[in-house]
Design a protein around this motif. Structure first.
Motif, PDB file in Angstrom:
ATOM      1  N   VAL A 180       6.954   0.166  -0.276  1.00 23.66           N
ATOM      2  CA  VAL A 180       6.285  -0.969   0.358  1.00 23.66           C
ATOM      3  C   VAL A 180       5.444  -0.484   1.544  1.00 23.66           C
ATOM      4  N   ALA A 181       6.003   0.398   2.357  1.00 21.37           N
ATOM      5  CA  ALA A 181       5.275   0.919   3.509  1.00 21.37           C
ATOM      6  C   ALA A 181       4.009   1.664   3.070  1.00 21.37           C
ATOM      7  N   HIS A 182       4.104   2.401   1.965  1.00 22.81           N
ATOM      8  CA  HIS A 182       2.936   3.134   1.459  1.00 22.81           C
ATOM      9  C   HIS A 182       1.826   2.172   1.040  1.00 22.81           C
ATOM     10  N   LYS A 183       2.218   1.057   0.419  1.00 26.31           N
ATOM     11  CA  LYS A 183       1.222   0.044   0.038  1.00 26.31           C
ATOM     12  C   LYS A 183       0.538  -0.516   1.282  1.00 26.31           C
ATOM     13  N   LEU A 184       1.326  -0.835   2.299  1.00 23.65           N
ATOM     14  CA  LEU A 184       0.756  -1.345   3.549  1.00 23.65           C
ATOM     15  C   LEU A 184      -0.152  -0.303   4.195  1.00 23.65           C
ATOM     16  N   TRP A 185       0.273   0.945   4.161  1.00 21.38           N
ATOM     17  CA  TRP A 185      -0.509   2.054   4.715  1.00 21.38           C
ATOM     18  C   TRP A 185      -1.868   2.126   4.011  1.00 21.38           C
ATOM     19  N   SER A 186      -1.870   2.031   2.685  1.00 24.44           N
ATOM     20  CA  SER A 186      -3.113   2.118   1.914  1.00 24.44           C
ATOM     21  C   SER A 186      -4.009   0.905   2.147  1.00 24.44           C
ATOM     22  N   GLN A 187      -3.435  -0.210   2.589  1.00 24.77           N
ATOM     23  CA  GLN A 187      -4.212  -1.412   2.903  1.00 24.77           C
ATOM     24  C   GLN A 187      -4.719  -1.412   4.340  1.00 24.77           C
ATOM     25  N   GLY A 188      -4.401  -0.381   5.096  1.00 24.47           N
ATOM     26  CA  GLY A 188      -4.829  -0.311   6.480  1.00 24.47           C
ATOM     27  C   GLY A 188      -3.892  -0.983   7.467  1.00 24.47           C
ATOM     28  N   ARG A 189      -2.718  -1.436   6.980  1.00 28.52           N
ATOM     29  CA  ARG A 189      -1.732  -2.070   7.877  1.00 28.52           C
ATOM     30  C   ARG A 189      -0.819  -0.975   8.441  1.00 28.52           C
ATOM     31  N   ILE A 190      -1.429  -0.110   9.230  1.00 26.20           N
ATOM     32  CA  ILE A 190      -0.778   1.116   9.700  1.00 26.20           C
ATOM     33  C   ILE A 190       0.436   0.819  10.580  1.00 26.20           C
ATOM     34  N   VAL A 191       0.298  -0.127  11.493  1.00 25.95           N
ATOM     35  CA  VAL A 191       1.369  -0.421  12.447  1.00 25.95           C
ATOM     36  C   VAL A 191       2.627  -0.905  11.722  1.00 25.95           C
ATOM     37  N   MET A 192       2.468  -1.822  10.779  1.00 29.07           N
ATOM     38  CA  MET A 192       3.617  -2.326  10.035  1.00 29.07           C
ATOM     39  C   MET A 192       4.251  -1.231   9.182  1.00 29.07           C
ATOM     40  N   ALA A 193       3.412  -0.398   8.569  1.00 29.20           N
ATOM     41  CA  ALA A 193       3.929   0.701   7.748  1.00 29.20           C
ATOM     42  C   ALA A 193       4.766   1.669   8.581  1.00 29.20           C
ATOM     43  N   LEU A 194       4.267   2.019   9.756  1.00 27.00           N
ATOM     44  CA  LEU A 194       4.995   2.948  10.620  1.00 27.00           C
ATOM     45  C   LEU A 194       6.261   2.309  11.185  1.00 27.00           C
ATOM     46  N   LEU A 195       6.227   0.998  11.402  1.00 23.70           N
ATOM     47  CA  LEU A 195       7.431   0.301  11.861  1.00 23.70           C
ATOM     48  C   LEU A 195       8.532   0.385  10.807  1.00 23.70           C
ATOM     49  N   ILE A 196       8.170   0.167   9.553  1.00 27.13           N
ATOM     50  CA  ILE A 196       9.158   0.272   8.473  1.00 27.13           C
ATOM     51  C   ILE A 196       9.706   1.693   8.399  1.00 27.13           C
ATOM     52  N   GLN A 197       8.832   2.693   8.516  1.00 24.96           N
ATOM     53  CA  GLN A 197       9.294   4.084   8.518  1.00 24.96           C
ATOM     54  C   GLN A 197      10.320   4.317   9.627  1.00 24.96           C
ATOM     55  N   SER A 198      10.020   3.819  10.813  1.00 23.86           N
ATOM     56  CA  SER A 198      10.910   4.006  11.949  1.00 23.86           C
ATOM     57  C   SER A 198      12.268   3.349  11.725  1.00 23.86           C
ATOM     58  N   ARG A 199      12.264   2.109  11.207  1.00 26.75           N
ATOM     59  CA  ARG A 199      13.518   1.402  10.970  1.00 26.75           C
ATOM     60  C   ARG A 199      14.341   2.078   9.873  1.00 26.75           C
ATOM     61  N   VAL A 200      13.673   2.558   8.829  1.00 24.45           N
ATOM     62  CA  VAL A 200      14.383   3.265   7.759  1.00 24.45           C
ATOM     63  C   VAL A 200      15.020   4.535   8.303  1.00 24.45           C
ATOM     64  N   SER A 201      14.298   5.250   9.163  1.00 21.69           N
ATOM     65  CA  SER A 201      14.838   6.466   9.762  1.00 21.69           C
ATOM     66  C   SER A 201      16.062   6.167  10.619  1.00 21.69           C
ATOM     67  N   GLU A 202      16.001   5.090  11.389  1.00 22.92           N
ATOM     68  CA  GLU A 202      17.125   4.720  12.254  1.00 22.92           C
ATOM     69  C   GLU A 202      18.336   4.247  11.461  1.00 22.92           C
ATOM     70  N   VAL A 203      18.097   3.447  10.424  1.00 23.36           N
ATOM     71  CA  VAL A 203      19.201   2.813   9.697  1.00 23.36           C
ATOM     72  C   VAL A 203      19.789   3.736   8.633  1.00 23.36           C
ATOM     73  N   PHE A 204      18.914   4.418   7.875  1.00 20.95           N
ATOM     74  CA  PHE A 204      19.373   5.212   6.736  1.00 20.95           C
ATOM     75  C   PHE A 204      19.382   6.717   6.998  1.00 20.95           C
ATOM     76  N   ALA A 205      18.828   7.168   8.139  1.00 24.30           N
ATOM     77  CA  ALA A 205      18.705   8.607   8.431  1.00 24.30           C
ATOM     78  C   ALA A 205      17.875   9.314   7.367  1.00 24.30           C
ATOM     79  N   VAL A 206      16.842   8.617   6.899  1.00 26.95           N
ATOM     80  CA  VAL A 206      15.879   9.163   5.936  1.00 26.95           C
ATOM     81  C   VAL A 206      14.492   8.906   6.506  1.00 26.95           C
ATOM     82  N   ASP A 207      13.706   9.972   6.668  1.00 27.57           N
ATOM     83  CA  ASP A 207      12.403   9.833   7.327  1.00 27.57           C
ATOM     84  C   ASP A 207      11.293  10.224   6.348  1.00 27.57           C
TER      85      ASP A 207
END
Length: 312
Positions: A180-207
């Motif tokens: 989902v984050a990659h789709k947002l990234w490709s649409q130019g929704r960079i901030v939301m994509a990076l937010l999802i990356q950050s939350r996934v890293s914090e919650v799942f320890a996967v970056d």
């Protein structure tokens, strides 16, 4: 459990955007049928040659078969959930809210990811809208979700059911969040994509950077400590174990991360660094540090990694 089943039978809440039963979707279906009737109003030419109609019908049948196959997996997940509830009645409310009260796999997944990744200032309803919106419009992601579920069930001996993977495997959930984050990234929704990356890293320890491209049938086994860089490309049917890094060397900008082919196995603790190619069906042993290309079908081990030559 009885209460859950009753609510399933008489649920009067608003239909999901994925549901064919919603008023909007029923209206769209009727409108499509009307348009089709107008377009294909019988004429002498159509009566003589109906090849266009046949072609249209064949395409519709193929799409219907694909949707039926998707529904089979979702029905299997629901069946497994009911079975689990019989074994552990105390989990009935959890299974109802996570699976049984949803009318599609996409709706349930959006809910699951939102519940895991939301915060006090980023409510679950907001995150669910974000995930649900992307999943509703992107057919390729919907196919990838199912391919990933099947891959985990087939290739991970610890996975006892599709429901087990869907609810409990953080590697699977982290992978879907990144799609989902990659789709947002490709649409130019960079901030939301990076937010999802950050939350996934914090919650799942996967970056996993939202710019990375992931193939279908991906298994992130155990998943803890996996790091995947922005320009990484991963093929289909790849298995990656915990503490793997697909990273850069720190010496270049631009395209700086590995390109992993189809059917590759990367062992725990491996570091693959730089814009190098790992060929199809290659295997990399645990703890290896890979700095050079790995040929297709080969096995590479060690620090620095070297090719294993089969004994004659």
């Amino acid at each position: 459990m009885a209460a859950c089943i009753h609510s399933l039978a008489g649920n009067e809440t608003a239909a999901s955007p994925f549901s064919l039963e919603s008023a909007d979707n029923q209206s769209k279906i009727r409108n499509s049928q009307c348009r089709f009737a107008k377009i294909w109003k019988p004429s002498f030419q159509n009566l003589v040659s109906d090849n266009p109609i046949k072609r249209f019908c064949l395409q519709a049948e193929e799409k219907e078969e694909e949707e039926e196959e998707e529904d089979v997996l979702w029905l299997k997940i629901r069946e497994e959930a009911l079975h689990d509830m019989e074994q552990e009645p105390i989990l009935s409310k959890y299974y109802c809210s996570s699976i049984l009260l949803h009318d599609s796999l996409e709706s349930a997944l959006s809910n699951q990811l939102a519940a895991k990744l939301s915060t006090a200032d980023l409510p679950s309803s907001t995150m669910k809208d974000v995930f649900g919106g992307v999943l509703a419009e992107d057919e390729e992601i919907r196919k990838a979700i199912r391919a990933d579920l099947k891959a985990v069930k087939e290739r991970d001996p610890a996975c006892i059911s599709y429901t087990h993977c869907f609810l409990n495997f953080k590697g699977f959930l982290a992978c879907q969040a990144q799609r989902v984050a990659h789709k947002l990234w490709s649409q130019g929704r960079i901030v939301m994509a990076l937010l999802i990356q950050s939350r996934v890293s914090e919650v799942f320890a996967v970056d996993i950077h939202p710019g990375a491209k992931l193939g279908n049938g991906l298994v992130l086994d155990h998943a803890t400590g996996i790091v995947i860089g922005e320009t990484t490309v991963i093929g289909d049917n790849v298995t990656i174990l915990h503490n793997v890094t697909l990273g850069g060397t720190g010496k270049v900008n631009g395209d700086r991360h590995p390109k992993v082919g189809d059917g590759v196995l990367i062992g725990a603790g491996t570091k693959v660094l730089g814009s190098i190619r790992v060929g199809d069906k290659a295997k990399i042993g645990a703890g290896s540090v890979v700095l050079k290309e790995v040929p297709p079908g080969s096995t590479s081990v060690g620090n620095p990694a070297r090719l294993v030559v089969p004994k004659s």
